[in-house]
Design a protein around this motif. Structure first.
Motif, mmCIF file in Angstrom:
data_model
loop_
_atom_site.group_PDB
_atom_site.id
_atom_site.type_symbol
_atom_site.label_atom_id
_atom_site.label_comp_id
_atom_site.label_asym_id
_atom_site.label_seq_id
_atom_site.Cartn_x
_atom_site.Cartn_y
_atom_site.Cartn_z
ATOM 1 N N THR A 53 0.857 -1.194 0.074
ATOM 2 C CA THR A 53 -0.077 0.216 -0.065
ATOM 3 C C THR A 53 0.723 1.326 0.006
ATOM 4 N N GLY A 54 1.952 1.065 -0.400
ATOM 5 C CA GLY A 54 3.060 2.269 -0.360
ATOM 6 C C GLY A 54 2.783 3.291 -1.375
ATOM 7 N N ASP A 55 3.368 4.477 -1.275
ATOM 8 C CA ASP A 55 3.154 5.429 -2.145
ATOM 9 C C ASP A 55 4.344 5.208 -3.208
ATOM 10 N N THR A 56 3.580 4.981 -4.535
ATOM 11 C CA THR A 56 4.486 4.571 -5.748
ATOM 12 C C THR A 56 4.687 5.963 -6.752
ATOM 13 N N SER A 57 4.472 7.239 -6.344
ATOM 14 C CA SER A 57 4.650 8.290 -7.060
ATOM 15 C C SER A 57 6.059 8.695 -6.724
ATOM 16 N N GLY A 101 -7.695 -3.677 1.046
ATOM 17 C CA GLY A 101 -7.221 -2.258 1.044
ATOM 18 C C GLY A 101 -6.907 -1.723 -0.442
ATOM 19 N N THR A 102 -6.449 -0.507 -0.132
ATOM 20 C CA THR A 102 -5.901 0.073 -1.421
ATOM 21 C C THR A 102 -4.758 -0.368 -1.837
ATOM 22 N N LEU A 103 -4.827 -1.340 -2.894
ATOM 23 C CA LEU A 103 -3.157 -2.005 -3.124
ATOM 24 C C LEU A 103 -2.764 -0.749 -4.190
ATOM 25 N N THR A 104 -1.258 -0.628 -4.138
ATOM 26 C CA THR A 104 -0.493 0.346 -5.040
ATOM 27 C C THR A 104 0.719 -0.355 -5.493
ATOM 28 N N ILE A 128 0.293 -0.369 -9.067
ATOM 29 C CA ILE A 128 -1.259 -0.696 -9.352
ATOM 30 C C ILE A 128 -1.908 0.487 -8.645
ATOM 31 N N ASN A 129 -3.218 0.621 -8.988
ATOM 32 C CA ASN A 129 -4.228 1.233 -7.984
ATOM 33 C C ASN A 129 -5.304 0.574 -8.137
ATOM 34 N N LYS A 130 -5.780 0.008 -7.042
ATOM 35 C CA LYS A 130 -7.063 -0.574 -6.834
ATOM 36 C C LYS A 130 -7.212 -1.073 -5.511
ATOM 37 N N THR A 131 -8.683 -0.776 -5.036
ATOM 38 C CA THR A 131 -8.961 -1.339 -3.905
ATOM 39 C C THR A 131 -9.676 -2.342 -3.803
ATOM 40 N N LYS A 132 -8.975 -3.622 -3.026
ATOM 41 C CA LYS A 132 -9.548 -4.802 -2.964
ATOM 42 C C LYS A 132 -10.269 -4.996 -1.639
#
Length: 147
Positions: A53-57, A101-104, A128-132
């Motif tokens: 769920t970490g920041d990937t920006s 959670g919000t998978l990133t 990625i950017n998807k909430t499971k």
């Protein structure tokens, strides 16, 4: 190596599937591990998937120098592995109570990897950017083409 990832989120209540296809970054540490295996070292085996769920920006985007996920949420042992020609295939399944959670970010780990987050060698990583939710399962298929 070329890496291709397919994520299938399936809602168990509606049967609706969402499919996400990614091309991801192969990590230098994973390439080095495979090269060591070719000359007889006890390395080069891929054993775990991880989601985070970490920041990937910005500076946290997937990069060849990565050795871990930014914020690993859960890791699970690969359940199916096979190879065809120069392609290694891996699969894992997360049930409705796992990886919510919000998978990133996702990663493919091996060598001395264990269930412990951040352990082992990171072979590849993708953003990625998807909430499971707990109404969904997640199947990840990851292919590594060695070229």
């Amino acid at each position: 190596m070329k890496n291709n990832v397919r994520l299938v989120f399936e809602n168990i209540e509606t049967g609706k599937k969402e499919i996400i296809n990614l091309h991801n970054t192969e990590c230098t540490a994973g390439k080095n591990s495979l090269a060591s295996r070719m000359v007889g070292a006890e390395k080069g085996q891929v054993t775990y998937f991880a989601v985070g769920t970490g920041d990937t920006s910005g500076g946290n985007a997937p990069d060849v120098s990565d050795t871990a996920l930014v914020d690993e949420l859960i890791r699970k042992q690969i359940s199916v592995r096979s190879s065809t020609g120069n392609t290694a295939n891996f699969r894992v399944f997360f049930n409705t109570s796992e990886a919510n959670g919000t998978l990133t970010e996702i990663g493919l780990f091996g060598d001395d990897a264990s269930i412990t987050p951040d352990s082992g060698t990171l072979f590849a990583r993708a953003a990625i950017n998807k909430t499971k939710t707990n109404a969904e399962t997640l199947t990840i298929d990851w292919s590594l083409d060695v070229n």
